[in-house]
Design a protein around this motif. Sequence first.
Motif, PDB file in Angstrom:
ATOM      1  N   ASN A   2      20.660  14.538  92.595  1.00 41.35           N
ATOM      2  CA  ASN A   2      20.569  15.491  93.618  1.00 41.35           C
ATOM      3  C   ASN A   2      19.234  15.768  94.202  1.00 41.35           C
ATOM      4  OD1 ASN A   2      21.346  17.676  95.355  1.00 41.35           O
ATOM      5  ND2 ASN A   2      21.799  19.066  93.849  1.00 41.35           N
ATOM      6  N   ARG A   3      19.116  15.426  95.398  1.00 38.84           N
ATOM      7  CA  ARG A   3      17.276  15.591  95.673  1.00 38.84           C
ATOM      8  C   ARG A   3      17.640  16.652  97.075  1.00 38.84           C
ATOM      9  NH1 ARG A   3      13.227  13.462  93.227  1.00 38.84           N
ATOM     10  NH2 ARG A   3      13.972  11.621  92.165  1.00 38.84           N
ATOM     11  N   TYR A   4      16.486  17.117  97.316  1.00 38.84           N
ATOM     12  CA  TYR A   4      16.475  17.968  98.460  1.00 38.84           C
ATOM     13  C   TYR A   4      16.298  17.327  99.637  1.00 38.84           C
ATOM     14  CZ  TYR A   4      14.693  21.386  95.115  1.00 38.84           C
ATOM     15  OH  TYR A   4      14.678  22.310  93.854  1.00 38.84           O
ATOM     16  N   LYS A  89      18.162  22.932 100.731  1.00 37.79           N
ATOM     17  CA  LYS A  89      19.080  22.415  99.706  1.00 37.79           C
ATOM     18  C   LYS A  89      20.449  23.406  99.764  1.00 37.79           C
ATOM     19  CE  LYS A  89      19.863  21.346  94.959  1.00 37.79           C
ATOM     20  NZ  LYS A  89      19.304  21.274  93.649  1.00 37.79           N
TER      21      LYS A  89
END
Length: 213
Positions: A2-4, A89
């Motif tokens: 889960n990346r920004y 996010k």
Amino acid sequence: MNRYAVHSAEGEFEPGSDGLVLRNLLGITSAQEMDEVELGLLAQLYEEVLVTHLPDHVLTVADIKTWHRRWLGHVYTWAGQERSVNMGKGGFAFAASGQIPRLLATFEQDCLSRWTPCDGLSLEALVEAIAVSHVELILIHPFREGNGRLARLLADVMAVQAGREPLDYTAWETHKAQYIAAIHQGVSMDWEPMKHWVRVAMGLADNGLTPPA
């Protein structure tokens, strides 16, 4: 992983990583491999900052930038530098990049200069200091990567300065939605939710969603 979400020019991610790994000096394209590299380097930083050379002075934004550079300087060219892109996010936008210098100056004055070093604080003042500082640094999100982990390192440094153990973040991960909600409450300067999670992480409250009676 889960990346920004990063809104910027092309070339932000490492070629061949399917947009999962930021462009880096090691040519890593696997998110799992990058996680392992960053985790190993973070452990080294913790050893350096918390054990070998615990800072006993008034902390500054420059200290935090130095920690970031020592941690990720061999991975990213921009380690230790304020981000120049806007980030968000889950539909929540962090501080606009153009506001970061001003916000960091305010953070240094209102949080770091006010509370650190933390050796003279009462327990309740320490809880407040860690909670407010953590939320404010997360909301500013000064770096392109590693903001949450640097904010936790800062919390641990503050706790150890006060003669306590580093925080146990297990409950924050277990109740991640509630932890994130506590961060968001900081936008309106409601610190009580995060103070609760700091108490939990310090072993001063149970790990439920509300403080014990």
